[in-house]
Write a protein that holds these residues in place. Structure first.
Motif, mmCIF file in Angstrom:
data_model
loop_
_atom_site.group_PDB
_atom_site.id
_atom_site.type_symbol
_atom_site.label_atom_id
_atom_site.label_comp_id
_atom_site.label_asym_id
_atom_site.label_seq_id
_atom_site.Cartn_x
_atom_site.Cartn_y
_atom_site.Cartn_z
ATOM 1 N N MET A 177 0.842 -1.175 0.000
ATOM 2 C CA MET A 177 0.000 0.000 0.000
ATOM 3 C C MET A 177 0.886 1.236 0.000
ATOM 4 S SD MET A 177 -3.093 0.864 2.613
ATOM 5 C CE MET A 177 -3.888 -0.720 2.537
ATOM 6 N N ASN A 178 0.612 2.193 -0.834
ATOM 7 C CA ASN A 178 1.389 3.426 -0.897
ATOM 8 C C ASN A 178 0.751 4.476 -0.004
ATOM 9 O OD1 ASN A 178 3.150 2.347 -2.744
ATOM 10 N ND2 ASN A 178 1.912 2.970 -4.492
ATOM 11 N N GLU A 179 1.390 4.723 1.125
ATOM 12 C CA GLU A 179 0.934 5.736 2.068
ATOM 13 C C GLU A 179 2.130 6.548 2.510
ATOM 14 O OE1 GLU A 179 -0.775 3.316 5.119
ATOM 15 O OE2 GLU A 179 -2.759 3.465 4.261
ATOM 16 N N THR A 180 1.892 7.791 2.890
ATOM 17 C CA THR A 180 2.955 8.641 3.399
ATOM 18 C C THR A 180 2.879 8.634 4.912
ATOM 19 O OG1 THR A 180 2.761 10.040 1.437
ATOM 20 C CG2 THR A 180 3.960 10.947 3.312
ATOM 21 N N MET A 181 3.778 7.870 5.545
ATOM 22 C CA MET A 181 3.823 7.808 7.000
ATOM 23 C C MET A 181 4.770 8.889 7.503
ATOM 24 S SD MET A 181 1.740 5.378 7.860
ATOM 25 C CE MET A 181 2.131 4.981 9.538
ATOM 26 N N VAL A 182 4.348 9.615 8.551
ATOM 27 C CA VAL A 182 5.169 10.679 9.120
ATOM 28 C C VAL A 182 5.259 10.506 10.627
ATOM 29 C CG1 VAL A 182 4.677 12.370 7.318
ATOM 30 C CG2 VAL A 182 3.194 12.243 9.319
ATOM 31 N N CYS A 183 6.308 11.059 11.185
ATOM 32 C CA CYS A 183 6.460 11.158 12.636
ATOM 33 C C CYS A 183 6.729 12.625 12.916
ATOM 34 C CB CYS A 183 7.604 10.281 13.124
ATOM 35 S SG CYS A 183 7.764 10.291 14.924
ATOM 36 N N VAL A 184 5.830 13.272 13.657
ATOM 37 C CA VAL A 184 5.884 14.714 13.853
ATOM 38 C C VAL A 184 5.999 15.011 15.348
ATOM 39 C CG1 VAL A 184 4.685 16.879 13.393
ATOM 40 C CG2 VAL A 184 4.432 14.980 11.815
ATOM 41 N N VAL A 185 6.889 15.938 15.707
ATOM 42 C CA VAL A 185 7.096 16.346 17.093
ATOM 43 C C VAL A 185 6.702 17.805 17.215
ATOM 44 C CG1 VAL A 185 8.790 16.582 18.946
ATOM 45 C CG2 VAL A 185 9.004 14.713 17.302
ATOM 46 N N GLY A 186 5.798 18.117 18.138
ATOM 47 C CA GLY A 186 5.345 19.492 18.309
ATOM 48 C C GLY A 186 4.514 19.648 19.560
ATOM 49 N N ASN A 187 3.668 20.679 19.584
ATOM 50 C CA ASN A 187 2.828 20.977 20.745
ATOM 51 C C ASN A 187 1.356 20.933 20.372
ATOM 52 O OD1 ASN A 187 4.917 21.543 22.663
ATOM 53 N ND2 ASN A 187 5.288 23.440 21.550
ATOM 54 N N VAL A 188 0.533 20.505 21.328
ATOM 55 C CA VAL A 188 -0.915 20.499 21.139
ATOM 56 C C VAL A 188 -1.379 21.956 21.139
ATOM 57 C CG1 VAL A 188 -3.116 19.730 22.094
ATOM 58 C CG2 VAL A 188 -1.097 18.264 22.290
ATOM 59 N N ALA A 189 -2.073 22.362 20.067
ATOM 60 C CA ALA A 189 -2.463 23.764 19.901
ATOM 61 C C ALA A 189 -3.924 24.039 20.255
ATOM 62 C CB ALA A 189 -2.195 24.208 18.465
ATOM 63 N N THR A 190 -4.791 23.022 20.181
ATOM 64 C CA THR A 190 -6.211 23.217 20.506
ATOM 65 C C THR A 190 -6.669 22.082 21.414
ATOM 66 O OG1 THR A 190 -6.969 21.946 18.589
ATOM 67 C CG2 THR A 190 -6.691 24.330 18.279
ATOM 68 N N PRO A 191 -7.718 22.312 22.200
ATOM 69 C CA PRO A 191 -8.236 21.224 23.036
ATOM 70 C C PRO A 191 -8.753 20.076 22.162
ATOM 71 C CG PRO A 191 -9.236 23.326 23.652
ATOM 72 C CD PRO A 191 -8.463 23.558 22.393
ATOM 73 N N PRO A 192 -8.468 18.826 22.550
ATOM 74 C CA PRO A 192 -9.005 17.698 21.788
ATOM 75 C C PRO A 192 -10.533 17.700 21.801
ATOM 76 C CG PRO A 192 -7.262 16.973 23.253
ATOM 77 C CD PRO A 192 -7.575 18.393 23.623
ATOM 78 N N VAL A 193 -11.129 17.378 20.650
ATOM 79 C CA VAL A 193 -12.587 17.315 20.509
ATOM 80 C C VAL A 193 -12.966 15.860 20.267
ATOM 81 C CG1 VAL A 193 -14.565 18.049 19.125
ATOM 82 C CG2 VAL A 193 -12.686 19.641 19.564
ATOM 83 N N TYR A 194 -13.842 15.322 21.113
ATOM 84 C CA TYR A 194 -14.241 13.910 21.063
ATOM 85 C C TYR A 194 -15.635 13.789 20.476
ATOM 86 C CZ TYR A 194 -15.310 9.224 22.832
ATOM 87 O OH TYR A 194 -15.661 7.898 22.955
#
Length: 160
Positions: A1-18
């Motif tokens: 399967m051709n997918e672009t997998m990424v690993c990103v390091v950063g900060n949470v900018a908005t409250p999670p919405v469930y």
């Protein structure tokens, strides 16, 4: 399967919405990733461009994110990158989404406490789960000079 997998390091900018959806729980939040570089003229670290990603978590990961992630916390997100473009009010909008496979706190910038999720037992289970003993992780190290096993210290040595 051709997918672009990424690993990103950063900060949470908005409250999670469930949200509870027909396919199961889903949580989303925005993540800010700012590059930093050494400015030779100022002899100091300087913030570069900030990229924003919308992170999507599904099923059990969605529930765990709601109990673990807050605005401002440093996180590491691994998942599938999806870049979308759409027309709104005559303008082209581009967004970068990450369909998360794993999300965790960035331990290079702080500490966290892990709590395993206790799942309710299903009624179809025939026998109760038998607790498994904790494995013995200590392995004796053989000394090449006399062939005897050396006892390892229960705590790892501090390297400074």
């Amino acid at each position: 399967m051709n997918e672009t997998m990424v690993c990103v390091v950063g900060n949470v900018a908005t409250p999670p919405v469930y949200r509870e959806l027909a396919a199961g729980p889903s949580t989303r939040f925005r993540m800010a990733v700012t590059s930093r570089y050494w400015d030779r003229e100022k002899s100091a670290w300087t913030d570069g461009h900030t990229n924003f990603f919308t992170v999507w978590a599904n099923r059990q990961l969605a529930s765990n994110v709601m109990g673990s992630v807050e605005v401002g916390q440093p996180v590491v997100v691994q998942g599938r990158l999806k870049v979308r473009s759409e027309q709104r009010e005559g303008q082209t909008w581009v967004s970068a989404d990450i369909d998360a496979v794993a999300i965790g706190h960035d331990l290079a910038r702080g500490t966290t406490v892990f709590r395993r999720v206790v799942r309710p037992e299903t009624a179809s289970a025939a026998a109760p789960a038998v607790p498994r003993p904790e494995p013995d992780w200590e392995t004796p190290v053989a000394d090449a000079s006399d062939g005897e096993a050396l006892q390892q210290s229960p705590e790892p040595a501090m390297v400074t």
